[in-house]
Design a protein around this motif. Structure first.
Motif, PDB file in Angstrom:
ATOM      1  N   PRO A  60     -32.690  32.583 -27.534  1.00 30.72           N
ATOM      2  CA  PRO A  60     -33.035  33.901 -27.380  1.00 30.72           C
ATOM      3  C   PRO A  60     -32.598  34.433 -26.032  1.00 30.72           C
ATOM      4  N   ASP A  61     -32.576  33.700 -24.986  1.00 31.44           N
ATOM      5  CA  ASP A  61     -32.261  34.146 -23.655  1.00 31.44           C
ATOM      6  C   ASP A  61     -31.155  33.114 -22.899  1.00 31.44           C
ATOM      7  N   PRO A  62     -30.246  33.147 -23.777  1.00 28.84           N
ATOM      8  CA  PRO A  62     -29.032  31.956 -22.994  1.00 28.84           C
ATOM      9  C   PRO A  62     -28.941  32.001 -21.750  1.00 28.84           C
ATOM     10  N   GLU A  63     -28.726  33.263 -20.898  1.00 25.06           N
ATOM     11  CA  GLU A  63     -28.461  33.406 -19.655  1.00 25.06           C
ATOM     12  C   GLU A  63     -29.441  32.755 -18.566  1.00 25.06           C
ATOM     13  N   VAL A  64     -30.704  32.910 -18.856  1.00 24.29           N
ATOM     14  CA  VAL A  64     -31.694  32.423 -18.218  1.00 24.29           C
ATOM     15  C   VAL A  64     -31.723  30.962 -18.142  1.00 24.29           C
ATOM     16  N   LEU A  65     -31.613  30.355 -19.525  1.00 26.77           N
ATOM     17  CA  LEU A  65     -31.607  28.970 -19.839  1.00 26.77           C
ATOM     18  C   LEU A  65     -30.329  28.332 -19.165  1.00 26.77           C
ATOM     19  N   ALA A  66     -29.125  28.861 -19.108  1.00 29.57           N
ATOM     20  CA  ALA A  66     -28.132  28.379 -18.714  1.00 29.57           C
ATOM     21  C   ALA A  66     -28.074  28.257 -17.149  1.00 29.57           C
ATOM     22  N   GLU A  67     -28.861  29.156 -16.641  1.00 25.46           N
ATOM     23  CA  GLU A  67     -29.145  29.231 -14.889  1.00 25.46           C
ATOM     24  C   GLU A  67     -29.822  28.244 -14.570  1.00 25.46           C
ATOM     25  N   GLN A  68     -31.019  28.190 -15.337  1.00 26.52           N
ATOM     26  CA  GLN A  68     -31.940  27.116 -15.060  1.00 26.52           C
ATOM     27  C   GLN A  68     -31.475  25.769 -15.097  1.00 26.52           C
ATOM     28  N   LEU A  69     -30.525  25.569 -16.013  1.00 30.85           N
ATOM     29  CA  LEU A  69     -30.016  24.185 -16.318  1.00 30.85           C
ATOM     30  C   LEU A  69     -29.091  23.740 -15.461  1.00 30.85           C
ATOM     31  N   VAL A  70     -28.252  24.790 -14.735  1.00 29.96           N
ATOM     32  CA  VAL A  70     -27.277  24.645 -13.613  1.00 29.96           C
ATOM     33  C   VAL A  70     -28.179  24.049 -12.479  1.00 29.96           C
ATOM     34  N   VAL A  71     -29.238  24.978 -12.093  1.00 33.24           N
ATOM     35  CA  VAL A  71     -30.252  24.643 -10.928  1.00 33.24           C
ATOM     36  C   VAL A  71     -30.611  23.459 -10.832  1.00 33.24           C
ATOM     37  N   SER A  84     -37.900  12.668 -13.402  1.00 38.66           N
ATOM     38  CA  SER A  84     -38.643  13.865 -13.452  1.00 38.66           C
ATOM     39  C   SER A  84     -37.524  14.993 -13.770  1.00 38.66           C
ATOM     40  N   VAL A  85     -36.471  14.529 -13.637  1.00 44.86           N
ATOM     41  CA  VAL A  85     -35.208  15.774 -14.021  1.00 44.86           C
ATOM     42  C   VAL A  85     -35.299  15.682 -15.596  1.00 44.86           C
ATOM     43  N   ARG A  86     -35.401  14.406 -16.345  1.00 41.53           N
ATOM     44  CA  ARG A  86     -35.305  14.734 -17.757  1.00 41.53           C
ATOM     45  C   ARG A  86     -36.620  15.149 -18.082  1.00 41.53           C
ATOM     46  N   LYS A  87     -37.617  15.023 -17.726  1.00 41.02           N
ATOM     47  CA  LYS A  87     -38.827  15.985 -18.031  1.00 41.02           C
ATOM     48  C   LYS A  87     -38.831  17.388 -17.849  1.00 41.02           C
ATOM     49  N   ALA A  88     -38.121  17.708 -16.788  1.00 40.19           N
ATOM     50  CA  ALA A  88     -38.111  19.155 -16.491  1.00 40.19           C
ATOM     51  C   ALA A  88     -37.045  19.728 -17.441  1.00 40.19           C
ATOM     52  N   VAL A  89     -35.912  19.087 -17.834  1.00 36.78           N
ATOM     53  CA  VAL A  89     -35.012  19.536 -18.865  1.00 36.78           C
ATOM     54  C   VAL A  89     -35.509  19.791 -20.275  1.00 36.78           C
ATOM     55  N   GLU A  90     -36.499  18.592 -20.627  1.00 36.38           N
ATOM     56  CA  GLU A  90     -37.296  18.511 -21.809  1.00 36.38           C
ATOM     57  C   GLU A  90     -38.181  19.935 -21.943  1.00 36.38           C
ATOM     58  N   ALA A  91     -38.715  20.275 -20.724  1.00 36.75           N
ATOM     59  CA  ALA A  91     -39.775  21.331 -20.698  1.00 36.75           C
ATOM     60  C   ALA A  91     -39.034  22.635 -21.050  1.00 36.75           C
ATOM     61  N   LEU A  92     -37.917  22.787 -20.206  1.00 37.83           N
ATOM     62  CA  LEU A  92     -37.128  24.033 -20.277  1.00 37.83           C
ATOM     63  C   LEU A  92     -36.638  24.135 -21.772  1.00 37.83           C
ATOM     64  N   LEU A  93     -36.233  23.100 -22.472  1.00 36.91           N
ATOM     65  CA  LEU A  93     -35.599  23.305 -23.642  1.00 36.91           C
ATOM     66  C   LEU A  93     -36.971  23.772 -24.745  1.00 36.91           C
ATOM     67  N   THR A  94     -37.877  22.874 -24.452  1.00 39.70           N
ATOM     68  CA  THR A  94     -39.145  23.310 -25.429  1.00 39.70           C
ATOM     69  C   THR A  94     -39.422  24.754 -25.095  1.00 39.70           C
ATOM     70  N   THR A  95     -39.728  25.135 -23.824  1.00 43.91           N
ATOM     71  CA  THR A  95     -39.830  26.519 -23.610  1.00 43.91           C
ATOM     72  C   THR A  95     -38.997  27.572 -24.455  1.00 43.91           C
ATOM     73  N   HIS A  96     -37.866  27.430 -24.297  1.00 43.71           N
ATOM     74  CA  HIS A  96     -36.765  28.228 -24.967  1.00 43.71           C
ATOM     75  C   HIS A  96     -36.758  27.988 -26.532  1.00 43.71           C
ATOM     76  N   GLY A  97     -37.327  26.958 -27.111  1.00 44.38           N
ATOM     77  CA  GLY A  97     -37.505  26.956 -28.413  1.00 44.38           C
ATOM     78  C   GLY A  97     -36.346  26.160 -28.921  1.00 44.38           C
ATOM     79  N   ILE A  98     -36.047  24.943 -28.193  1.00 48.22           N
ATOM     80  CA  ILE A  98     -34.751  24.399 -28.668  1.00 48.22           C
ATOM     81  C   ILE A  98     -35.334  22.840 -28.995  1.00 48.22           C
ATOM     82  N   ALA A  99     -36.090  22.250 -28.261  1.00 53.83           N
ATOM     83  CA  ALA A  99     -36.686  20.913 -28.471  1.00 53.83           C
ATOM     84  C   ALA A  99     -37.959  20.956 -29.235  1.00 53.83           C
TER      85      ALA A  99
END
Length: 72
Positions: A28-39, A57-72
């Protein structure tokens, strides 16, 4: 601007392919997620220069971001 800060064109070069992938995935909001993943990648990449590898903790943070954005 700090010499350590990436140039705008470098940021666009890094973000553009990720945006295309996220758009195709229907995020839904790819710009935000892309920037978050790069950071999330940049900090740990620097961390690996001082240590052996990425912290768990990096893997866990990425999983949390993906879940928040409805991917995982």
């Amino acid at each position: 601007m700090s010499s350590m800060a990436p140039s705008r064109s470098r940021q666009e070069t890094v973000l553009f392919p990720r945006l295309m992938q996220l758009n195709r995935a229907g995020v839904p909001d790819p710009e935000v997620l892309a920037e978050q993943l790069v950071v999330l990648h940049t900090g740990p990449a620097d961390y690996t220069l001082l240590t052996v590898g990425y912290p768990d903790s990096v893997r866990k943070a990425v999983e949390a971001l993906l879940t928040t954005h409805g991917i995982a």
